[in-house]
Write a protein that holds these residues in place. Structure first.
Motif, PDB file in Angstrom:
ATOM      1  N   UNK A 200       0.946  32.689   7.168  1.00 41.11           N
ATOM      2  CA  UNK A 200       1.454  31.343   6.870  1.00 41.11           C
ATOM      3  C   UNK A 200       0.421  30.602   6.036  1.00 41.11           C
ATOM      4  N   UNK A 201       0.857  29.938   4.963  1.00 33.97           N
ATOM      5  CA  UNK A 201      -0.102  29.109   4.236  1.00 33.97           C
ATOM      6  C   UNK A 201       0.513  27.781   3.813  1.00 33.97           C
ATOM      7  N   UNK A 202      -0.368  26.827   3.509  1.00 30.79           N
ATOM      8  CA  UNK A 202       0.013  25.479   3.065  1.00 30.79           C
ATOM      9  C   UNK A 202      -0.822  25.099   1.855  1.00 30.79           C
ATOM     10  N   UNK A 203      -0.194  24.430   0.891  1.00 30.13           N
ATOM     11  CA  UNK A 203      -0.881  23.915  -0.289  1.00 30.13           C
ATOM     12  C   UNK A 203      -0.734  22.397  -0.296  1.00 30.13           C
ATOM     13  N   UNK A 204      -1.851  21.677  -0.431  1.00 32.20           N
ATOM     14  CA  UNK A 204      -1.848  20.219  -0.272  1.00 32.20           C
ATOM     15  C   UNK A 204      -2.686  19.570  -1.373  1.00 32.20           C
ATOM     16  N   UNK A 205      -2.194  18.457  -1.911  1.00 34.19           N
ATOM     17  CA  UNK A 205      -3.019  17.584  -2.746  1.00 34.19           C
ATOM     18  C   UNK A 205      -2.467  16.170  -2.666  1.00 34.19           C
ATOM     19  N   UNK A 206      -3.292  15.208  -3.056  1.00 34.24           N
ATOM     20  CA  UNK A 206      -2.875  13.813  -3.049  1.00 34.24           C
ATOM     21  C   UNK A 206      -2.141  13.481  -4.342  1.00 34.24           C
ATOM     22  N   UNK A 207      -1.361  12.408  -4.299  1.00 34.12           N
ATOM     23  CA  UNK A 207      -0.694  11.922  -5.502  1.00 34.12           C
ATOM     24  C   UNK A 207      -1.713  11.399  -6.510  1.00 34.12           C
ATOM     25  N   UNK A 208      -1.340  11.493  -7.795  1.00 31.45           N
ATOM     26  CA  UNK A 208      -2.135  10.864  -8.846  1.00 31.45           C
ATOM     27  C   UNK A 208      -3.199  11.730  -9.470  1.00 31.45           C
ATOM     28  N   UNK A 209      -3.382  12.951  -8.973  1.00 36.10           N
ATOM     29  CA  UNK A 209      -4.382  13.850  -9.545  1.00 36.10           C
ATOM     30  C   UNK A 209      -3.693  14.845 -10.480  1.00 36.10           C
ATOM     31  N   UNK A 210      -4.037  14.802 -11.756  1.00 35.64           N
ATOM     32  CA  UNK A 210      -3.419  15.686 -12.736  1.00 35.64           C
ATOM     33  C   UNK A 210      -4.201  16.992 -12.818  1.00 35.64           C
TER      34      UNK A 210
END
Length: 434
Positions: A200-210
């Protein structure tokens, strides 16, 4: 065409990067050859999608992260995914360009299971990596696969020996919180004969980062192996998500894909199985939720080579605002794959008159003695369903939510980790509720 000028890195930088990691010469040569290919290959041709208009240049540079000294130092995003238990055993965490946490239980290690980052595997299990790396997804397929082969970092290497049954899920978390750092993880899973594993894996980032996420997953399932692969992508606004997932199955092997495509930026994903062995099977369940002006292109594919090979694919997408989803299902049955049975369903639910969804089922059959079928639909919420729920005292808002959640339930309910299942449900609610 002068493609070399648009590449995000040059030959000397690739060579220096490989040398700084003390990589074997074969990997350095592979990276350099891939970079050369990237300068001459075209971008992939996607159905009804102009990927050349996407941001495909913000790769950043490699930044080696420091390993964490204890579980308490894990990023908050990772802690949330681990749930109340906070269990960090059988876990890998990548932050931007590299792995910051890696832990495998002693019991699994004693059974010969390898679960580590790919950079470490290159040094400690080089022969295994060399035998399989970029063999399922080839570097020369297009410019994006070539760039991945040249720039990959961090990643996962999972090896399950013959006859070993891994009874607990293995988990990886990929976090991108530095838009200037290259984020191109590679996941390589090798399941030997009659083994089984849940990953199982998850990919995460915050909004606003190009930034660009250019990731590849390769799964090699040997005879009789059983691999369950679950992945949830939640990269924020500004991201461009590129993902190729592909499995090769030997005789009587099985791969199950459970995918949540919940990025908030433009995203392309291709999830494919090559059913090479007789009696091998594939099951893929994919959900996606799009909003704002997102562009999504999602392909699920099963290619049948072996005899008596069943495949099943279900994709469900919910589009709102001005989001666009191109959903492709491809079943290819090669000559000689007698007894193959390929089934697929693509459904798109549009919650706004400005949203767009295309469901494109494709059956490509070169053999007579087979079964194949498809179903596809694109539409809005059924007013009869709404009327039924509201006639029982449920408000319009709640009835609307129930219809949408019921539409996505076949995939969400299949997630093998309870805390990840809850997280996926929460992500869906967040995207639909904003």
């Amino acid at each position: 065409m002068s493609s070399q000028t648009v590449l995000p890195i040059d030959r000397n930088s690739v060579a220096d990067l490989s040398a700084s990691r003390s990589e074997p010469s074969w990997m350095t040569e592979l990276r350099l050859k891939a970079l050369e290919l990237a300068g001459s290959l075209e971008l992939p041709k996607l159905e009804k999608t102009r990927i050349d208009r996407w941001n495909l240049t913000s790769y950043g540079t490699y930044k080696a992260p420091a390993r964490l000294q204890g579980a308490g130092a894990l990023p908050e995003a990772a802690k949330l995914l681990l749930g109340d238990s906070g269990e960090t055993t059988n876990l890998l965490v990548q932050r931007n360009s590299g792995i910051v946490w890696s832990e495998l239980s002693g019991e699994l290690a004693e059974q010969g299971v390898i679960f580590t980052d790919l950079e470490t595997a290159l040094k400690e299990h080089g022969d295994l990596v060399q035998k399989h790396f970029m063999t399922v997804v080839k570097a020369d397929e297009n410019r994006l696969t070539a760039l991945h082969a040249a720039l990959w970092n961090g990643g996962v290497f999972l090896y399950v020996p013959k006859n070993v049954e891994v009874k607990v899920p293995l988990q990886a978390i990929f976090i991108a919180d530095d838009a200037e750092a290259t984020f191109a993880p590679h996941v390589l899973i090798i399941a030997e004969s009659n083994s089984s594993v849940v990953y199982v894996d998850n990919y995460i980032s915050e909004d606003g980062k190009e930034f660009v996420h250019n990731g590849i997953v390769e799964v090699v399932a040997k005879a009789g192996a059983n691999v369950q692969f679950a992945s949830v992508h939640d990269l924020g606004k500004g991201s461009t998500g590129i993902t190729y997932r592909r499995a090769v199955t030997d005789n009587d092997a099985r791969i199950e894909w459970i995918i949540g495509e919940l990025n908030s930026g433009n995203a392309m994903a291709d999830t494919s199985t090559l059913l090479k062995g007789n009696g091998s099977s594939s099951d893929a369940k994919v959900i996606s939720v799009g909003k704002s002006d997102q562009k999504l292109n999602l392909t699920t594919r099963a290619v049948h080579f072996g005899k008596s090979t069943p495949s099943d694919m279900i994709t469900r997408a919910v589009m709102q605002d001005e989001a666009t989803a191109i959903i492709n299902g491809i079943t290819k049955i090669e000559k000689g794959a007698t007894g193959a049975n390929g089934e697929q369903t693509e459904r798109v639910l549009m919650l706004s008159p400005r949203a767009r969804g295309d469901a494109n089922p494709m059956l490509l059959i070169d053999e007579d003695d087979v079964k194949a079928g498809h179903a596809a639909s694109v539409g809005q919420v059924n007013p009869e369903h709404m009327h039924y729920l509201m006639s029982r005292g449920i408000t319009r808002t709640e009835a609307h939510k129930l219809v949408v959640y019921g539409f996505l339930a076949p995939v969400i309910s299949e997630i093998p980790l309870e805390n990840v299942q809850k997280q996926l449900q929460a992500l869906v609610e967040r995207k639909l509720g904003q």
